[in-house]
Scaffold this motif. Structure first.
Motif, PDB file in Angstrom:
ATOM      1  N   ILE A  99      38.101 -26.693  -1.675  1.00 46.96           N
ATOM      2  CA  ILE A  99      39.207 -27.132  -2.521  1.00 46.96           C
ATOM      3  C   ILE A  99      39.830 -25.909  -3.184  1.00 46.96           C
ATOM      4  O   ILE A  99      39.160 -25.171  -3.905  1.00 46.96           O
ATOM      5  CB  ILE A  99      38.736 -28.135  -3.599  1.00 46.96           C
ATOM      6  N   ALA A 100      41.116 -25.691  -2.921  1.00 46.16           N
ATOM      7  CA  ALA A 100      41.841 -24.559  -3.502  1.00 46.16           C
ATOM      8  C   ALA A 100      42.487 -24.946  -4.826  1.00 46.16           C
ATOM      9  O   ALA A 100      42.465 -24.168  -5.784  1.00 46.16           O
ATOM     10  CB  ALA A 100      42.897 -24.048  -2.532  1.00 46.16           C
ATOM     11  N   ARG A 101      43.062 -26.159  -4.880  1.00 48.51           N
ATOM     12  CA  ARG A 101      43.767 -26.587  -6.093  1.00 48.51           C
ATOM     13  C   ARG A 101      43.864 -28.098  -6.106  1.00 48.51           C
ATOM     14  O   ARG A 101      44.129 -28.719  -5.080  1.00 48.51           O
ATOM     15  CB  ARG A 101      45.158 -25.984  -6.118  1.00 48.51           C
ATOM     16  N   LEU A 102      43.661 -28.689  -7.267  1.00 49.74           N
ATOM     17  CA  LEU A 102      43.861 -30.128  -7.424  1.00 49.74           C
ATOM     18  C   LEU A 102      45.332 -30.400  -7.699  1.00 49.74           C
ATOM     19  O   LEU A 102      46.000 -29.634  -8.390  1.00 49.74           O
ATOM     20  CB  LEU A 102      43.004 -30.683  -8.559  1.00 49.74           C
ATOM     21  N   LEU A 103      45.826 -31.497  -7.148  1.00 47.74           N
ATOM     22  CA  LEU A 103      47.197 -31.943  -7.339  1.00 47.74           C
ATOM     23  C   LEU A 103      47.178 -33.305  -8.024  1.00 47.74           C
ATOM     24  O   LEU A 103      46.130 -33.965  -8.089  1.00 47.74           O
ATOM     25  CB  LEU A 103      47.906 -32.054  -5.980  1.00 47.74           C
ATOM     26  N   PRO A 104      48.302 -33.787  -8.517  1.00 47.52           N
ATOM     27  CA  PRO A 104      48.349 -35.133  -9.097  1.00 47.52           C
ATOM     28  C   PRO A 104      48.048 -36.213  -8.053  1.00 47.52           C
ATOM     29  O   PRO A 104      48.111 -35.972  -6.846  1.00 47.52           O
ATOM     30  CB  PRO A 104      49.794 -35.257  -9.593  1.00 47.52           C
ATOM     31  N   ASP A 105      47.759 -37.388  -8.536  1.00 49.86           N
ATOM     32  CA  ASP A 105      47.601 -38.590  -7.716  1.00 49.86           C
ATOM     33  C   ASP A 105      46.438 -38.529  -6.732  1.00 49.86           C
ATOM     34  O   ASP A 105      46.510 -39.085  -5.629  1.00 49.86           O
ATOM     35  CB  ASP A 105      48.895 -38.922  -6.962  1.00 49.86           C
ATOM     36  N   GLY A 106      45.334 -37.856  -7.093  1.00 52.39           N
ATOM     37  CA  GLY A 106      44.147 -37.837  -6.247  1.00 52.39           C
ATOM     38  C   GLY A 106      44.280 -36.990  -5.000  1.00 52.39           C
ATOM     39  O   GLY A 106      43.584 -37.215  -4.009  1.00 52.39           O
ATOM     40  N   LEU A 107      45.166 -36.007  -5.041  1.00 52.36           N
ATOM     41  CA  LEU A 107      45.360 -35.117  -3.892  1.00 52.36           C
ATOM     42  C   LEU A 107      44.878 -33.717  -4.240  1.00 52.36           C
ATOM     43  O   LEU A 107      44.664 -33.382  -5.394  1.00 52.36           O
ATOM     44  CB  LEU A 107      46.834 -35.091  -3.492  1.00 52.36           C
ATOM     45  N   ALA A 108      44.701 -32.895  -3.202  1.00 58.17           N
ATOM     46  CA  ALA A 108      44.291 -31.511  -3.407  1.00 58.17           C
ATOM     47  C   ALA A 108      44.794 -30.665  -2.253  1.00 58.17           C
ATOM     48  O   ALA A 108      45.096 -31.178  -1.174  1.00 58.17           O
ATOM     49  CB  ALA A 108      42.773 -31.412  -3.490  1.00 58.17           C
ATOM     50  N   LEU A 109      44.882 -29.360  -2.508  1.00 57.65           N
ATOM     51  CA  LEU A 109      45.127 -28.404  -1.444  1.00 57.65           C
ATOM     52  C   LEU A 109      43.771 -27.848  -1.046  1.00 57.65           C
ATOM     53  O   LEU A 109      42.972 -27.448  -1.910  1.00 57.65           O
ATOM     54  CB  LEU A 109      46.047 -27.282  -1.911  1.00 57.65           C
ATOM     55  N   ALA A 110      43.501 -27.843   0.251  1.00 59.77           N
ATOM     56  CA  ALA A 110      42.199 -27.414   0.754  1.00 59.77           C
ATOM     57  C   ALA A 110      42.363 -26.285   1.751  1.00 59.77           C
ATOM     58  O   ALA A 110      43.256 -26.312   2.599  1.00 59.77           O
ATOM     59  CB  ALA A 110      41.485 -28.578   1.414  1.00 59.77           C
ATOM     60  N   ASP A 111      41.488 -25.288   1.643  1.00 53.67           N
ATOM     61  CA  ASP A 111      41.458 -24.166   2.570  1.00 53.67           C
ATOM     62  C   ASP A 111      40.562 -24.554   3.743  1.00 53.67           C
ATOM     63  O   ASP A 111      39.358 -24.733   3.580  1.00 53.67           O
ATOM     64  CB  ASP A 111      40.915 -22.927   1.873  1.00 53.67           C
ATOM     65  N   THR A 112      41.154 -24.691   4.916  1.00 52.86           N
ATOM     66  CA  THR A 112      40.409 -25.111   6.105  1.00 52.86           C
ATOM     67  C   THR A 112      39.815 -23.935   6.865  1.00 52.86           C
ATOM     68  O   THR A 112      39.074 -24.140   7.823  1.00 52.86           O
ATOM     69  CB  THR A 112      41.322 -25.882   7.077  1.00 52.86           C
ATOM     70  N   GLY A 113      40.153 -22.730   6.469  1.00 54.30           N
ATOM     71  CA  GLY A 113      39.756 -21.557   7.222  1.00 54.30           C
ATOM     72  C   GLY A 113      40.854 -21.132   8.179  1.00 54.30           C
ATOM     73  O   GLY A 113      40.935 -19.978   8.573  1.00 54.30           O
ATOM     74  N   ASP A 114      41.704 -22.076   8.558  1.00 55.08           N
ATOM     75  CA  ASP A 114      42.858 -21.799   9.417  1.00 55.08           C
ATOM     76  C   ASP A 114      44.167 -21.951   8.661  1.00 55.08           C
ATOM     77  O   ASP A 114      45.237 -21.813   9.240  1.00 55.08           O
ATOM     78  CB  ASP A 114      42.875 -22.749  10.621  1.00 55.08           C
ATOM     79  N   GLY A 115      44.085 -22.294   7.395  1.00 57.17           N
ATOM     80  CA  GLY A 115      45.277 -22.510   6.592  1.00 57.17           C
ATOM     81  C   GLY A 115      44.995 -23.479   5.461  1.00 57.17           C
ATOM     82  O   GLY A 115      43.867 -23.903   5.253  1.00 57.17           O
ATOM     83  N   ILE A 116      46.033 -23.839   4.750  1.00 52.61           N
ATOM     84  CA  ILE A 116      45.940 -24.766   3.615  1.00 52.61           C
ATOM     85  C   ILE A 116      46.505 -26.116   4.039  1.00 52.61           C
ATOM     86  O   ILE A 116      47.573 -26.185   4.649  1.00 52.61           O
ATOM     87  CB  ILE A 116      46.727 -24.227   2.403  1.00 52.61           C
ATOM     88  N   GLU A 117      45.774 -27.176   3.728  1.00 48.34           N
ATOM     89  CA  GLU A 117      46.242 -28.533   4.021  1.00 48.34           C
ATOM     90  C   GLU A 117      46.107 -29.402   2.786  1.00 48.34           C
ATOM     91  O   GLU A 117      45.198 -29.208   1.976  1.00 48.34           O
ATOM     92  CB  GLU A 117      45.418 -29.161   5.149  1.00 48.34           C
ATOM     93  N   GLU A 118      46.992 -30.381   2.666  1.00 47.09           N
ATOM     94  CA  GLU A 118      46.900 -31.360   1.598  1.00 47.09           C
ATOM     95  C   GLU A 118      45.961 -32.469   2.050  1.00 47.09           C
ATOM     96  O   GLU A 118      46.092 -32.993   3.157  1.00 47.09           O
ATOM     97  CB  GLU A 118      48.275 -31.932   1.275  1.00 47.09           C
ATOM     98  N   ILE A 119      44.997 -32.802   1.187  1.00 48.55           N
ATOM     99  CA  ILE A 119      44.035 -33.867   1.481  1.00 48.55           C
ATOM    100  C   ILE A 119      43.922 -34.791   0.278  1.00 48.55           C
ATOM    101  O   ILE A 119      44.354 -34.446  -0.822  1.00 48.55           O
ATOM    102  CB  ILE A 119      42.642 -33.307   1.835  1.00 48.55           C
ATOM    103  N   SER A 120      43.311 -35.938   0.485  1.00 51.85           N
ATOM    104  CA  SER A 120      43.017 -36.849  -0.616  1.00 51.85           C
ATOM    105  C   SER A 120      41.603 -36.578  -1.121  1.00 51.85           C
ATOM    106  O   SER A 120      40.675 -36.415  -0.326  1.00 51.85           O
ATOM    107  CB  SER A 120      43.104 -38.305  -0.142  1.00 51.85           C
ATOM    108  N   VAL A 121      41.466 -36.539  -2.443  1.00 48.67           N
ATOM    109  CA  VAL A 121      40.149 -36.421  -3.056  1.00 48.67           C
ATOM    110  C   VAL A 121      39.886 -37.633  -3.965  1.00 48.67           C
ATOM    111  O   VAL A 121      39.068 -37.574  -4.875  1.00 48.67           O
ATOM    112  CB  VAL A 121      39.999 -35.094  -3.845  1.00 48.67           C
ATOM    113  N   ALA A 122      40.569 -38.720  -3.672  1.00 47.84           N
ATOM    114  CA  ALA A 122      40.486 -39.914  -4.505  1.00 47.84           C
ATOM    115  C   ALA A 122      39.087 -40.531  -4.510  1.00 47.84           C
ATOM    116  O   ALA A 122      38.712 -41.201  -5.471  1.00 47.84           O
ATOM    117  CB  ALA A 122      41.514 -40.946  -4.040  1.00 47.84           C
ATOM    118  N   LEU A 123      38.296 -40.306  -3.472  1.00 45.05           N
ATOM    119  CA  LEU A 123      36.975 -40.933  -3.372  1.00 45.05           C
ATOM    120  C   LEU A 123      35.839 -40.069  -3.900  1.00 45.05           C
ATOM    121  O   LEU A 123      34.699 -40.527  -3.949  1.00 45.05           O
ATOM    122  CB  LEU A 123      36.679 -41.290  -1.905  1.00 45.05           C
ATOM    123  N   VAL A 124      36.132 -38.813  -4.271  1.00 42.64           N
ATOM    124  CA  VAL A 124      35.074 -37.904  -4.715  1.00 42.64           C
ATOM    125  C   VAL A 124      35.476 -37.216  -6.014  1.00 42.64           C
ATOM    126  O   VAL A 124      36.651 -37.166  -6.362  1.00 42.64           O
ATOM    127  CB  VAL A 124      34.765 -36.833  -3.637  1.00 42.64           C
TER     128      VAL A 124
END
Length: 72
Positions: free
Chosen positions: A26-51
Motif C-alpha cells: 500500500i503506497a497511499r490510502l484514498l477516500p472511499d475505501g480505495l488505495a494506491l498500491a505498488d505492484t512492483g510493475d507500477g501503481i494501481e488503484e485497489i479497494s481496501v474496503a475489506l481490510v
C-alpha cells in the motif's frame, strides 16, 4: 465437480475465475475505501474496503480487492 481427495492437491487459485491473489504494498490510502498500491510493475488503484490496511502494509489482492493484510 472434481474435488481432490487430498487438500494438498487443491489448486492455489480462485475456484471461480482461476486468478491468484498477489501481494502488493500500500503506497497511499484514498477516500472511499480505495488505495494506491505498488505492484512492483507500477501503481494501481485497489479497494481496501475489506481490510484494515495502512500505508506500507503488504496486502493480498484478488480482482483489485485487498482480501488480507500480510505484513505491517
Amino acid at each position: 465437480m472434481n474435488v481432490p481427495d487430498d487438500p494438498a492437491d487443491a489448486c492455489e487459485s480462485c475456484v471461480t475465475c482461476g486468478d491468484v491473489a498477489v501481494p502488493v504494498r500500500i503506497a497511499r490510502l484514498l477516500p472511499d475505501g480505495l488505495a494506491l498500491a505498488d505492484t512492483g510493475d507500477g501503481i494501481e488503484e485497489i479497494s481496501v474496503a475489506l481490510v484494515a490496511a495502512r500505508p506500507g502494509d503488504t496486502v493480498l489482492v484478488h480482482a483489485k480487492e485487498a482480501i488480507a493484510v500480510v505484513t505491517r
